[in-house]
Design an enzyme around this catalytic site. Structure first.
Site, PDB file in Angstrom:
ATOM      1  N   LYS A  36       0.972  -1.366  -0.063  1.00  0.00           N
ATOM      2  CA  LYS A  36       0.177   0.012   0.118  1.00  0.00           C
ATOM      3  C   LYS A  36       0.891   1.357  -0.099  1.00  0.00           C
ATOM      4  O   LYS A  36       0.482   2.268  -0.770  1.00  0.00           O
ATOM      5  CB  LYS A  36      -1.052  -0.002   1.140  1.00  0.00           C
ATOM      6  CG  LYS A  36      -0.417   0.309   2.531  1.00  0.00           C
ATOM      7  CD  LYS A  36      -1.326   0.238   3.628  1.00  0.00           C
ATOM      8  CE  LYS A  36      -0.655   0.445   5.135  1.00  0.00           C
ATOM      9  NZ  LYS A  36      -0.058   1.685   5.300  1.00  0.00           N
ATOM     10  N   THR A  37       1.998   1.386   0.609  1.00  0.00           N
ATOM     11  CA  THR A  37       2.832   2.515   0.772  1.00  0.00           C
ATOM     12  C   THR A  37       3.598   2.464  -0.682  1.00  0.00           C
ATOM     13  O   THR A  37       3.557   3.894  -1.128  1.00  0.00           O
ATOM     14  CB  THR A  37       4.027   2.225   1.680  1.00  0.00           C
ATOM     15  OG1 THR A  37       3.405   2.017   3.077  1.00  0.00           O
ATOM     16  CG2 THR A  37       4.899   3.448   1.918  1.00  0.00           C
ATOM     17  N   ASP A  83      -3.810   7.686   4.222  1.00  0.00           N
ATOM     18  CA  ASP A  83      -3.268   6.484   4.512  1.00  0.00           C
ATOM     19  C   ASP A  83      -4.255   5.796   5.753  1.00  0.00           C
ATOM     20  O   ASP A  83      -4.304   6.449   6.650  1.00  0.00           O
ATOM     21  CB  ASP A  83      -1.818   6.136   4.969  1.00  0.00           C
ATOM     22  CG  ASP A  83      -1.197   5.098   4.965  1.00  0.00           C
ATOM     23  OD1 ASP A  83      -1.671   3.956   4.564  1.00  0.00           O
ATOM     24  OD2 ASP A  83       0.083   4.829   5.276  1.00  0.00           O
ATOM     25  N   GLU A  84      -4.039   4.422   5.913  1.00  0.00           N
ATOM     26  CA  GLU A  84      -4.868   3.744   7.107  1.00  0.00           C
ATOM     27  C   GLU A  84      -5.945   4.326   7.321  1.00  0.00           C
ATOM     28  O   GLU A  84      -6.440   4.709   8.557  1.00  0.00           O
ATOM     29  CB  GLU A  84      -3.839   3.720   8.295  1.00  0.00           C
ATOM     30  CG  GLU A  84      -2.456   3.144   8.296  1.00  0.00           C
ATOM     31  CD  GLU A  84      -2.368   1.815   8.029  1.00  0.00           C
ATOM     32  OE1 GLU A  84      -3.264   1.215   8.025  1.00  0.00           O
ATOM     33  OE2 GLU A  84      -1.076   1.376   8.069  1.00  0.00           O
ATOM     34  N   GLN A 130      -7.961  -4.875   9.587  1.00  0.00           N
ATOM     35  CA  GLN A 130      -6.697  -4.279  10.346  1.00  0.00           C
ATOM     36  C   GLN A 130      -7.098  -3.084  11.150  1.00  0.00           C
ATOM     37  O   GLN A 130      -6.043  -2.456  11.683  1.00  0.00           O
ATOM     38  CB  GLN A 130      -5.423  -3.983   9.337  1.00  0.00           C
ATOM     39  CG  GLN A 130      -4.840  -5.264   8.768  1.00  0.00           C
ATOM     40  CD  GLN A 130      -3.581  -4.988   8.057  1.00  0.00           C
ATOM     41  OE1 GLN A 130      -2.454  -4.651   8.608  1.00  0.00           O
ATOM     42  NE2 GLN A 130      -3.502  -4.809   6.646  1.00  0.00           N
ATOM     43  N   ARG A 136       2.317 -10.100  10.525  1.00  0.00           N
ATOM     44  CA  ARG A 136       3.512  -9.641  10.460  1.00  0.00           C
ATOM     45  C   ARG A 136       4.591 -10.545  10.228  1.00  0.00           C
ATOM     46  O   ARG A 136       5.653 -10.229   9.968  1.00  0.00           O
ATOM     47  CB  ARG A 136       3.928  -9.180  11.902  1.00  0.00           C
ATOM     48  CG  ARG A 136       2.800  -8.025  12.626  1.00  0.00           C
ATOM     49  CD  ARG A 136       2.667  -6.920  11.735  1.00  0.00           C
ATOM     50  NE  ARG A 136       1.366  -7.137  10.782  1.00  0.00           N
ATOM     51  CZ  ARG A 136       0.944  -6.394   9.799  1.00  0.00           C
ATOM     52  NH1 ARG A 136       1.737  -5.267   9.694  1.00  0.00           N
ATOM     53  NH2 ARG A 136       0.016  -6.442   9.128  1.00  0.00           N
TER      54      ARG A 136
END
Length: 644
Positions: free
Chosen positions: A31-32, A217-218, A248, A587
């Site tokens: 995503k980044t 973002d997020e 998430q 993770r």
């Protein structure tokens, strides 16, 4: 612009610029990369001015990483893009419109600790017992009320009981004290820009015209205030691009509302949705197991991650007799992995509550494995640092009564509590700041010291000012005279502020006291994970969000621990616990370990707990169960017979 590094879904997300866009980005799906390429694409391919782009994320660390990535793609033009946290952007809006808020230019920002201190003073003024009205708890209530965009008068509509009416009085007095001190708190950095935009169409139009392209973002972690702020700015051109993953969303306790991402398509007509389902992080076994778990949640947007990695080994599941067995198994496995070439800093041990870290730390110390507890006491929250910053804030704004009361008798100079109370009463009678009513010794000597430091600030650089504060305030001598190791460490901590300044100046050039205080105020207490030598990271599952490791151990997988006891009576809370477990699982890149104990000593009690429901949701085909064959002698460790 070269987009060959992107897959088809990523490429579509980058090149779509016709109105609102929701990018559902699964864990490890890049995503980044999509966000940074999209910013670069707007500038290089569409000719959009970098000044017209607003990119928002949640932490200073993430904002810095995004800016660095954009810089690598387009060069110096990246410096002209507003890439920041929500709070940094809010500060900019307030800074540019402070007069509309009846603030003076040199307003100050209260951090969490300052806000608690202010509430303590409110309780004193209202003759309320802080033992009955916990200041930390009250700060959380007020913060929650503010982030729901409720003013004092609006909050009054919901206050019916005696307790609620008292909280209302505290809230009202707290807001009054902020105004008197020319101060805003951290929540105000979001609330006050919204107030400006709602009351002044001309100002709102200015920011709508300036920022025609907005990237968030997020998005699943946005609260009500952040949601409204973006909706106001993006209302005119609707070029709002949000990236996130409802699976998430794990911060409801901070006010995050994952419905913001679930309802994006309702909020923005003709919004396009693109799902990123290719995971570049985890093995197939880990990802399939995570998919099996999260599909048990009912309220979510359907997606299924697929991995570009190999199948990998099965997830190892260990159940020990007690937490000591669990700790011993984990440290033994870490040693094996280390011998096989996995570095310590590529391994993380996760737990649901901080209290679980004690037994794990014991095991690490016995095993002589280097570790760091992430999220431990933060540098800027240490007493000596807070004291130093109280001086700096007072030098910057002499009307800052909060900072004055913190440093006026630090170190002790004969200005005790009674004298301070008299000063407060005098200031209230004359409707002035405490600094203005100081006219006699020993307070006058303190005031003269501040005046000297003000002159030094005008004529010198920040490092010289820091040195002068340490010397003239008596802070350094106070600790030098103690002549012990703890005092030496405190001196080193204060001196380290000079390194912070140098680092900022290397990145930004000359920095003023105003800019320095702003930068420090906007740093989150626990968001920065500093580079360390080779150490295993121990942290809560909340703290691991946004990170990744070669190997992850998820511990304490027992009912009432993970999922947490407080969540068991609510379906929505259980779903959040499941999302939290999903985040923890994803993770891991190569190896994932799950563990629990039949008997656990926690909060001073021995508990028999059944295994977490989440383990059964994974599926037997992805798990390798490890039998408990440990027979080591605990007495050879440091536990006493009384422990059994």
């Amino acid at each position: 612009m070269n987009l060959t590094d992107l897959n088809e879904q990523q490429k579509e997300a980058v090149t779509y610029t016709n109105g609102p866009l929701l990018i559902l980005a699964g864990a490890g799906s890049g995503k980044t990369r999509v966000l940074t390429y999209k910013v670069a694409y707007l500038i290089k391919e569409l000719g959009i001015s970098p000044f017209s782009i607003l990119a928002i994320t949640f932490t200073n660390k993430a904002a810095k990483e995004m800016k660095e990535r954009v810089y690598n793609l387009i060069g110096k033009e990246a410096n002209n893009i507003q890439i920041s946290t929500f709070h940094s952007f809010g500060y900019r809006v307030i800074r540019e419109n402070y007069q509309l808020l009846n603030l003076m230019r040199n307003f100050i920002i209260l951090d969490e600790s300052d806000s608690v201190s202010t509430i303590k003073k409110v309780l004193h003024k209202l003759n309320l017992d802080p033992k009955h009205y916990n200041p930390i708890y009250l700060r959380k209530i007020i913060s929650g009320v503010k982030n729901e965009l409720l003013s004092v008068s609006e909050y009054a509509k919901f206050c019916h009981t005696e307790w609620e009416q008292t909280v209302l009085k505290i809230y009202a007095k707290y807001e009054q004290m902020l105004e008197q001190n020319n101060a805003v708190d951290f929540d105000d950095l979001l609330i006050k820009p919204i107030n400006i935009f709602k009351k002044n169409n001309e100002v709102l139009n200015h920011y709508q015209e300036q920022f025609k392209y907005i990237l968030i973002d997020e998005y699943q972690d946005t609260n009500e205030a952040q949601y409204v702020l973006i909706k106001l700015i993006g209302a005119k051109y609707k070029n709002v691009f949000v990236v996130g993953d409802a699976d998430q969303s794990i911060y409801s306790f901070r006010g995050a509302n994952y419905n913001n991402i679930l309802h994006f398509e309702k909020d923005y007509n003709n919004a396009k949705t693109i799902i990123l389902e290719s995971n570049y992080r985890s093995t197939k076994n880990i990802l399939e197991a995570a998919n099996n778990v999260i599909k048990n949640n009912k309220i979510r947007k359907e997606k299924k991650l697929v991995t570009t990695c190999d199948e990998g080994s099965k997830i190892k599941y260990f159940q020990g007799y007690n937490e000591k067995d669990e700790g011993k198994y984990i440290t033994d496995e870490i040693k094996k992995l280390y011998d096989e070439g996995v570095s310590y800093n590529e391994m993380a041990v996760l737990y649901r509550t901080n209290a679980q870290s004690r037994a794990l730390e014991d095991a690490f110390m016995v095993s002589n494995i280097p570790y760091q507890v992430v999220g431990a006491f933060a540098f800027y929250n240490r007493k000596e640092i807070k004291d130093l910053f109280a001086y700096l804030k007072l030098i910057y704004n002499e009307k800052d009564d909060i900072s004055l009361l913190r440093c006026i008798n630090t170190p002790r100079r004969g200005i005790g509590k009674k004298k301070q109370e008299k000063l407060i009463e005098q200031a209230e009678m004359e409707n002035k700041s405490i600094y203005e009513v100081i006219k006699q010794e020993p307070e006058l000597s303190f005031k003269k010291t501040i005046e000297e430091l003000k002159e030094i600030n005008k004529n010198s650089n920040l490092i010289t000012l820091i040195e002068s504060v340490l010397t003239k305030s008596g802070l350094r001598d106070f600790y030098v005279n103690q002549k012990n190791l703890e005092a030496d460490i405190k001196i080193e901590n204060m001196e380290e502020i000079k390194s912070v300044i140098k680092s900022l100046e290397e990145n930004h050039g000359y920095i003023s006291l105003e800019e320095f205080l702003m930068q420090i105020s906007l740093v989150s207490n626990s968001e920065e994970l500093k580079d360390v030598n080779d150490k295993v990271s121990l942290m809560t599952v909340h703290a691991v969000k946004g990170l990744e490791f070669n190997t992850v151990f998820i511990t304490g997988l027992e009912e009432q621990i993970f999922p947490h006891a407080n969540s068991l009576d609510s379906n929505s809370d259980i779903e959040e616990e499941r999302r939290l477990f999903y985040v923890a699982m994803t993770r891991a890149k190569r190896y994932l370990y799950l563990s629990n104990a039949k008997l656990r000593l926690l909060f001073g009690d021995h508990r028999f707990n059944v295994a977490s429901r989440f383990i059964a949701e994974i599926g037997d085909e992805f798990i390798e169960e490890i039998n408990d064959n440990n027979s080591f002698d605990y007495k050879n460790m440091f536990y006493s017979d009384s422990d059994y």
